[in-house]
Design an enzyme around this catalytic site. Structure first.
Site, mmCIF file in Angstrom:
data_model
loop_
_atom_site.group_PDB
_atom_site.id
_atom_site.type_symbol
_atom_site.label_atom_id
_atom_site.label_comp_id
_atom_site.label_asym_id
_atom_site.label_seq_id
_atom_site.Cartn_x
_atom_site.Cartn_y
_atom_site.Cartn_z
ATOM 1 N N ASP A 194 26.550 -30.854 29.769
ATOM 2 C CA ASP A 194 27.805 -30.115 29.916
ATOM 3 C C ASP A 194 28.043 -29.229 28.683
ATOM 4 O O ASP A 194 28.425 -28.062 28.806
ATOM 5 C CB ASP A 194 28.966 -31.110 30.094
ATOM 6 C CG ASP A 194 30.317 -30.443 30.038
ATOM 7 O OD1 ASP A 194 30.670 -29.735 31.001
ATOM 8 O OD2 ASP A 194 31.037 -30.618 29.027
ATOM 9 N N LYS B 152 27.975 -25.018 28.270
ATOM 10 C CA LYS B 152 29.034 -24.224 27.633
ATOM 11 C C LYS B 152 28.472 -23.369 26.495
ATOM 12 O O LYS B 152 28.869 -22.210 26.324
ATOM 13 C CB LYS B 152 30.143 -25.155 27.144
ATOM 14 C CG LYS B 152 30.939 -25.765 28.308
ATOM 15 C CD LYS B 152 31.828 -26.909 27.887
ATOM 16 C CE LYS B 152 32.623 -27.432 29.095
ATOM 17 N NZ LYS B 152 33.289 -28.728 28.824
#
Lengths: 408, 408
Positions: free
Chosen positions: B260, B264
């Site tokens: 994750d 980003k």
């Protein structure tokens, strides 16, 4: 010689679409063909008023955008003594704009500038004025610009924090014409403060409270003065050093009176009220003077005319400030000069407050940083925080240029 | 019954300007006159794909904007099993949209949706798709939407952090048509992260390094686990509690692998590279898998199929994490799982790092906050910091709606 006649301006109104690259030319070329007819390019015409520290930086940043990709055409500059205007020949990247302006014989004439810019506004042609001054006189022109469809971008706090009449005329003129008023750089310079607040409000979040250190000067002074320990350097010595470093106004009372913070709070408060879908408990501020502002100027030093005299007498009050610091320290707290927009409580206030030594205003803050906490319904448990340098020409100009990009 | 025929869609293309208020009607009315010819209103047509937690919240926020002031017309909803589309009769504020969608017999058909939306695009008529899914399949459609002039707004990280081919097709399609791709909510949810980065880059600032805690889950785990003290609760117990509170994915390995954060960082890195005027040292990431990501999954627990089994075996590695905590504490530091985009050094990496107990990552962070530090040329001495909740339906939907407002 650089200003375009009314006759040639009337030509500009026709939506002639053509390759804009020929619009960018060097200085000598510019001077020789300033009478050529203008062409529009769907780029945004930008007129800059104020070429001081922030204005110069803004112009440099604007002209540093590669000509192939820039959405802007810089067509006018105005200083306190001179002006240039040439929509047909925008100032080119790399142009010696200071010399161009210095060579102009034209004196500033805002009435003419307004007419010249208004003549350029067309359905596919946006025009913007950037006001980099701190002038009340220029601020008073915003409604006239906006009424004529000219957007206004500014770091000048005067208009939006001043008399409610001017503020409302700005809102109404913008609404009527669709031209935009953008003032991100009035609070926190380049930090995303106004845009964040507008987005919170526009998307239906409910602001409960905004609390922050909004003055870089006050931030520096209290970060140095109050670290949680019971003692430390004298208040007057820190103010004196801050003044020598250029962190304060020439007359430090212009910072210590808290008016700069009160103006910023007025802007935030009005931004909430104008964007909110529901009635807030916030007072309709008559002006920034309506903010409950606890000045740091000892009453005996009110009205002292010069900064030098003010600084020389400030040590008389060091004991007072040292006592405040010791009292805070005894509670394991620091002193910070903060601004609060308490939406729920209907209070807008600026003044010295005590914060725990574990609070971000104590632990995270340093230098002359601003820090702004948004307590909202959605950011309920923990606030949304924005922090960083809140003053300085480069970051202020960045906030202004960022607003210009919002017009694209 | 709620979908508009191709014939009536062809009517919509004609720029008929009329009062839009009649476009908002209640449900029963909507059902009875769904065959009326459509009218455009210069409002932005919005089609929402994905009506889960974030999607539902987005729809509620969108419909809560008063009809007099909303710039949007919600004309289509698509869930994993059903779809509705009716440009002539936008979903009204207060409408029972869940029932409307549940009553639809239409199955999702992205090809038809693309055609229906493309038919609405006109010089004065903007159309946007909001993708609230986390689907690779929907992400793969973005180039087709954008090519046809349909803007895409999404909190879905898949496209912009996935294969470089898809990423480049998105950039090129957006450039070719002028339709916009906006993904503020992919990093930090509603926090102003992408917009701030874009503005820094667009105005010519040079990003030196971005460093932050980008995962709310990782933030919670290490804020609880490592406070600077040499001991504390076991790592596995905190992960277990986080899972029970719904802070982790059902399988905690999906958080602990760091992907994750890597996604980003890929988005931030590409946002810098695509906006920067000069070549950066940043690697052209093939996908988020190219990020140097130090997973927290013990190698013995790699590939464990269920979250329950993973949690049951995690205590075997508590001693390892406790040792890391004790080592950090001995240096007066805390452990944080951070992401770094080191523009100057050309490194993009995610992993566990140690920070002084006086660093904002130790002092200011709490709960499941994100914190992002932008070190730039202009914010040289001290970084620009954004902090707050970086996950959750309300703040994520706000980030999406904020992007929609940027289309106005």
């Amino acid at each position: 010689m650089l200003s375009v006649s009314r006759h040639s301006l009337s030509i500009i109104r026709k939506p002639i679409l053509c390759n804009s690259s020929q619009g960018y030319i060097g200085r000598s070329h510019l001077l020789s063909i300033s009478t050529m007819s203008a062409s529009t390019s769907n780029k945004i015409y930008v007129a800059v008023i104020g070429v001081g520290l922030v204005g110069s930086e803004l112009i440099e940043q604007l002209l540093s955008i590669p000509r192939q990709t820039t959405p802007f055409e810089l067509i006018s500059l105005t200083s306190s003594t001179r002006t240039i205007f040439d929509a047909a020949n925008p100032i080119a990247p790399g142009a010696a704009w200071k010399s161009l302006l210095a060579a102009s014989a034209q004196k500033p004439d805002y009435k003419t500038l307004t007419e010249q810019l208004a003549a350029l506004v067309a359905p596919n042609q946006k025009v913007a004025v950037v006001d980099n001054t701190s002038s009340d006189d220029v601020a008073a022109l915003y409604p006239a610009f906006l009424e004529k469809g000219i957007s206004v971008v500014t770091p000048n706090k005067k208009a939006y924090s001043g008399d409610v009449g001017l503020y409302e005329r700005i809102l109404n003129a913008s609404k009527a014409s669709g031209a935009r008023f953008l003032n991100e750089a009035t609070v926190g310079a380049g930090l995303p403060v106004i845009s964040t607040l507008k987005e919170l409000v526009a998307t239906g979040d409910k602001v409960v409270k905004i609390e922050g250190v909004f003055s870089g000067t006050m931030s520096y002074i209290f970060n140095e003065f109050s670290t949680g320990k019971p003692d430390g350097p004298a208040f007057s010595s820190i103010v004196s050093i801050a003044r020598e470093k250029g962190y304060t106004e020439p007359h430090p009372a212009d910072d210590l009176n808290g008016f700069d913070v009160a103006r910023k709070l007025t802007i935030l408060s009005r931004t909430i009220s104008s964007g909110s879908r529901t009635q807030t408990a916030l007072p309709a501020l008559q002006s920034f003077a309506s903010v409950q502002t606890a000045s740091l100027i000892p009453s005996a030093l009110e009205g002292i005319p010069t900064g030098d005299e003010f600084i020389s007498r400030l040590p008389e009050f060091d004991a007072h400030f040292s006592q405040l610091r010791a009292d805070a320290s005894a509670e394991d707290k620091v002193l910070r000069f903060v601004g609060v927009v308490d939406v729920a409580g209907g209070i807008v206030k600026a003044g010295l407050e005590k914060y725990s030594t574990t609070h971000p205003f104590a632990t995270s803050l340093g230098g002359s940083d601003n820090i702004i906490m948004f307590h909202t319904e959605r950011y309920g448990a923990r606030p949304l925080i924005v922090q960083g340098a809140g003053a300085g020409a480069a970051v202020t100009a960045m906030g202004v240029l960022g607003d210009l990009f919002k017009l694209v």
